[in-house]
Design a protein around this motif. Sequence first.
Motif, short mmCIF file in Angstrom:
data_model
loop_
_atom_site.label_atom_id
_atom_site.label_comp_id
_atom_site.label_asym_id
_atom_site.label_seq_id
_atom_site.Cartn_x
_atom_site.Cartn_y
_atom_site.Cartn_z
N ASP A 145 49.49 -11.56 -23.84
CA ASP A 145 48.74 -12.70 -23.30
C ASP A 145 47.25 -12.59 -23.61
N LEU A 146 46.94 -12.19 -24.85
CA LEU A 146 45.56 -12.08 -25.31
C LEU A 146 45.41 -12.76 -26.66
N THR A 147 44.19 -13.23 -26.93
CA THR A 147 43.83 -13.70 -28.26
C THR A 147 43.08 -12.57 -28.98
N VAL A 148 42.87 -12.72 -30.27
CA VAL A 148 42.13 -11.69 -31.01
C VAL A 148 40.71 -11.54 -30.47
N PRO A 149 39.97 -12.64 -30.24
CA PRO A 149 38.62 -12.46 -29.67
C PRO A 149 38.65 -11.81 -28.28
N GLN A 150 39.64 -12.14 -27.45
CA GLN A 150 39.73 -11.51 -26.14
C GLN A 150 39.98 -10.01 -26.27
N TYR A 151 40.91 -9.66 -27.15
CA TYR A 151 41.19 -8.24 -27.38
C TYR A 151 39.94 -7.52 -27.86
N SER A 152 39.23 -8.14 -28.80
CA SER A 152 38.01 -7.53 -29.35
C SER A 152 36.97 -7.32 -28.25
N CYS A 153 36.83 -8.29 -27.36
CA CYS A 153 35.90 -8.14 -26.23
C CYS A 153 36.30 -6.98 -25.34
#
Length: 153
Positions: free
Chosen positions: A43-51
Amino acid sequence: MDDRTPVPSPHPAKDVTEHVGYRLKRAAAALRGAMDRALREHDLTVPQYSCLELCDEQPGLSNADLARGTFVTRQSANVVLRGLMDAGLITRAAGAEHGRALPVHLTPAGRQRLHAARGAVYAIEERMIEAIPGQRLAALLADLDTMAAALGE
């Protein structure tokens, strides 16, 4: 006036698919697609994971720092951070100690989600680097850094 004087290629290439920029974009698109699929399960996007990764490595980063580190605009970083806050994965200070920057920190739930997602992302990177001889990895990384530096990044 329609000037169709040919522009010389920067290196021998039979078509656009043999240009470095094309190959880099193709690899980036393949990586992004694989990460999108893997992170969807968390339940994450790439930008969320990166953050989450950046907040884990450097607690207290500002929105501007996170935007730079995740290669998005400040406005996009605000949207990403809002989603992470709504999910209970990060906290932001109500006020800034210095200036206007509001430091961001992971919550325990954020650390748990990051840990679970990190395994999936690292497995993707492992698949990528297993595809090239091990002795070439350091040179590849150095070459990518050199190319970025040549473009002012």
